[in-house]
Design a protein around this motif. Structure first.
Motif, short mmCIF file in Angstrom:
data_model
loop_
_atom_site.label_atom_id
_atom_site.label_comp_id
_atom_site.label_asym_id
_atom_site.label_seq_id
_atom_site.Cartn_x
_atom_site.Cartn_y
_atom_site.Cartn_z
N PRO A 220 68.94 55.02 66.84
CA PRO A 220 67.80 55.32 67.72
C PRO A 220 68.24 55.77 69.11
O PRO A 220 67.68 56.72 69.67
CB PRO A 220 67.03 54.00 67.76
N THR A 221 69.26 55.12 69.65
CA THR A 221 69.74 55.48 70.99
C THR A 221 70.23 56.91 71.04
O THR A 221 69.91 57.67 71.96
CB THR A 221 70.86 54.53 71.44
N ALA A 222 71.02 57.32 70.04
CA ALA A 222 71.55 58.68 70.03
C ALA A 222 70.44 59.71 69.83
O ALA A 222 70.47 60.78 70.45
CB ALA A 222 72.61 58.82 68.93
N LEU A 223 69.47 59.40 68.99
CA LEU A 223 68.37 60.33 68.78
C LEU A 223 67.55 60.51 70.05
O LEU A 223 67.15 61.62 70.41
CB LEU A 223 67.47 59.84 67.64
N ARG A 225 68.65 60.00 73.11
CA ARG A 225 69.49 60.70 74.09
C ARG A 225 69.48 62.21 73.82
O ARG A 225 69.54 63.01 74.76
CB ARG A 225 70.92 60.15 74.02
N SER A 226 69.39 62.59 72.56
CA SER A 226 69.40 64.03 72.23
C SER A 226 68.17 64.75 72.77
O SER A 226 68.17 65.96 72.92
CB SER A 226 69.46 64.22 70.70
N LEU A 227 67.13 63.99 73.05
CA LEU A 227 65.90 64.59 73.58
C LEU A 227 66.05 64.98 75.04
O LEU A 227 65.28 65.80 75.56
CB LEU A 227 64.74 63.59 73.42
N GLY A 228 67.03 64.41 75.72
CA GLY A 228 67.20 64.68 77.14
C GLY A 228 66.26 63.82 77.96
O GLY A 228 66.03 62.66 77.67
N GLY A 229 65.68 64.45 79.01
CA GLY A 229 64.83 63.68 79.92
C GLY A 229 63.41 63.53 79.47
O GLY A 229 62.63 62.85 80.12
N GLY A 230 63.01 64.17 78.37
CA GLY A 230 61.64 64.08 77.90
C GLY A 230 61.09 65.45 77.58
O GLY A 230 61.79 66.47 77.65
N ILE A 231 59.82 65.48 77.24
CA ILE A 231 59.16 66.72 76.84
C ILE A 231 57.83 66.85 77.57
O ILE A 231 57.10 65.86 77.74
CB ILE A 231 58.93 66.75 75.30
N LEU A 232 57.53 68.06 78.00
CA LEU A 232 56.22 68.39 78.56
C LEU A 232 55.49 69.28 77.57
O LEU A 232 56.05 70.25 77.06
CB LEU A 232 56.37 69.15 79.88
N LEU A 233 54.25 68.95 77.27
CA LEU A 233 53.40 69.80 76.45
C LEU A 233 52.30 70.35 77.36
O LEU A 233 51.44 69.61 77.84
CB LEU A 233 52.79 69.00 75.30
N VAL A 234 52.37 71.65 77.63
CA VAL A 234 51.49 72.28 78.61
C VAL A 234 50.53 73.22 77.88
O VAL A 234 50.96 74.20 77.26
CB VAL A 234 52.29 73.08 79.66
N GLY A 235 49.24 72.89 77.92
CA GLY A 235 48.24 73.77 77.35
C GLY A 235 47.91 74.89 78.32
O GLY A 235 47.74 74.65 79.52
N LEU A 236 47.86 76.13 77.83
CA LEU A 236 47.61 77.28 78.69
C LEU A 236 46.52 78.16 78.09
O LEU A 236 46.29 78.14 76.87
CB LEU A 236 48.89 78.10 78.86
N ALA A 237 45.86 78.92 78.96
CA ALA A 237 44.85 79.85 78.47
C ALA A 237 45.49 80.87 77.52
O ALA A 237 46.69 81.13 77.58
CB ALA A 237 44.20 80.57 79.65
N GLU A 293 50.66 67.01 78.88
CA GLU A 293 51.08 65.72 78.33
C GLU A 293 52.56 65.54 78.59
O GLU A 293 53.35 66.46 78.33
CB GLU A 293 50.79 65.65 76.83
N ILE A 294 52.93 64.39 79.11
CA ILE A 294 54.33 64.07 79.37
C ILE A 294 54.79 63.06 78.33
O ILE A 294 54.23 61.97 78.21
CB ILE A 294 54.51 63.50 80.79
N LEU A 295 55.80 63.42 77.56
CA LEU A 295 56.37 62.54 76.54
C LEU A 295 57.70 62.02 77.05
O LEU A 295 58.68 62.75 77.12
CB LEU A 295 56.56 63.29 75.22
N GLU A 296 57.70 60.74 77.43
CA GLU A 296 58.94 60.13 77.90
C GLU A 296 59.91 59.97 76.74
O GLU A 296 59.50 59.90 75.57
CB GLU A 296 58.65 58.78 78.55
N PRO A 297 61.21 59.88 77.00
CA PRO A 297 62.18 59.76 75.91
C PRO A 297 62.03 58.45 75.14
O PRO A 297 62.21 57.37 75.69
CB PRO A 297 63.54 59.79 76.64
N ASN A 298 61.62 58.54 73.91
CA ASN A 298 61.58 57.41 72.99
C ASN A 298 61.57 57.98 71.57
O ASN A 298 61.53 59.19 71.37
CB ASN A 298 60.36 56.49 73.24
#
Length: 313
Positions: A220-223, A225-237, A293-298
């Motif tokens: 789980p830790t390595a997976l 870590r592979s995500l980096g600092g997290g993910i942003l999901l940005v909805g746009l027109a 939406e901000i997805l923190e690393p987990n």
């Protein structure tokens, strides 16, 4: 990693035109808690059914503690215990009667059977309720007896399929304690769950299955870590995601920016810095942000990133 107790190689299984499992290979180390994660329809249940000998693969091989499951079926199955998600209990019988029945199915009898039933009842902390009918039990108590039934013959490899579904928090924590205690005693556990926090707490490694394939396998830790600092999901027109992606991809805090279905998925090295850069870019381009939406690393974020869906969808 210690020597593997379970090895699956190139498992395939089809139902008509549906390829349920497509080349799954994995090794589970002796004494490991191994998580098997996948959304509905991913092939996880079919994989478990093959690993436990409920039905054979169309092709591929499975060995359990050096025994070929296809050729030495009885001996291999004796080393495994399966606790299914659906309760394998008779509601009008007591807990003791249920355990005695399953103990006999496993070939136990006499004093050995009586001793194992008593030991299992003590372990799941239901000795005082042993002679009550199962249909008087709470959901959590039923789950605990269900686990106990899979432990009667002291298996070397225990499969737990969604063991905490529908249980109260106290019983859920008790199940965690049982798994950890069994593992400390040397038992190998293969654990499936829809709750990522369970996998993060209990599992030494996890395999993520989607569309019949293993798409990631690590700690789980390595997976995470592979995500980096997290993910942003940005909805746009409509029509704006591509242009914003080109700008955002140049930011130092961004690992990748991918437009998809009216959204921009931003994989970040540093999520807060990336967020500031994304908002600056949308302002410069006069793009309209419709959601964020901000997805923190987990582990949940890793799963969403790899499969495009949440585990409990």
């Amino acid at each position: 990693m210690s020597e593997p107790i379970l090895i699956a190689q190139e498992l395939h299984k089809s139902y008509g035109d549906n390829q349920a499992v497509d080349g799954v290979s994995l090794q589970v180390a002796r004494g490991e808690v191994f998580g098997l994660l996948g959304p509905n329809g991913a092939g996880k249940t079919t994989t478990i059914s093959m690993l436990t000998g409920l039905f054979p693969p169309d092709s591929g091989s499975i060995t359990v503690d050096g025994l070929d499951l296809a050729k030495q079926t009885t001996a291999a199955k004796a080393k495994m215990g399966l606790v299914p998600q659906d309760l394998a209990l008779y509601p009008t019988l007591s807990a003791r009667q249920n355990l005695t029945f399953w103990g006999r199915i496993y070939g136990l009898k006499g004093k050995q059977l009586s001793s194992r039933v008593g030991a299992v009842l003590k372990m799941v902390e239901l000795t005082d309720k042993a002679d009550k009918k199962i249909d008087t039990y709470s959901g959590g108590m039923k789950r605990r007896i269900n686990i106990g039934a899979g432990l009667l013959h002291k298996p070397e490899v225990l499969f737990l399929d969604e063991p905490t579904v529908g249980v109260d928090p106290q019983s859920r924590n008790a199940i965690f304690d049982y798994v950890e205690e069994l593992n400390r005693g040397g038992m190998t556990v293969i654990y499936t769950t829809h709750y990522m926090e369970e996998a993060e707490r209990l599992c030494h490694r996890v395999a993520i299955i989607d569309l019949g394939k293993v798409i990631a396998l690590d700690t789980p830790t390595a997976l995470i870590r592979s995500l980096g600092g997290g993910i942003l999901l940005v909805g746009l027109a409509e029509g704006q995601a591509e242009g914003v992606a080109q700008e955002v991809a140049q930011l130092a805090a961004v690992k990748a920016a991918t437009p998809t279905d009216g959204q921009l998925k931003v994989e970040a090295h540093r999520v807060q810095e990336a967020l500031t850069g994304v908002l600056d870019a949308t302002n410069r381009l006069d793009a309209r942000v419709t959601s964020l939406e901000i997805l923190e690393p987990n582990l949940e974020s890793v799963f969403l990133h790899l499969t495009g869906k949440k585990l409990r969808q």
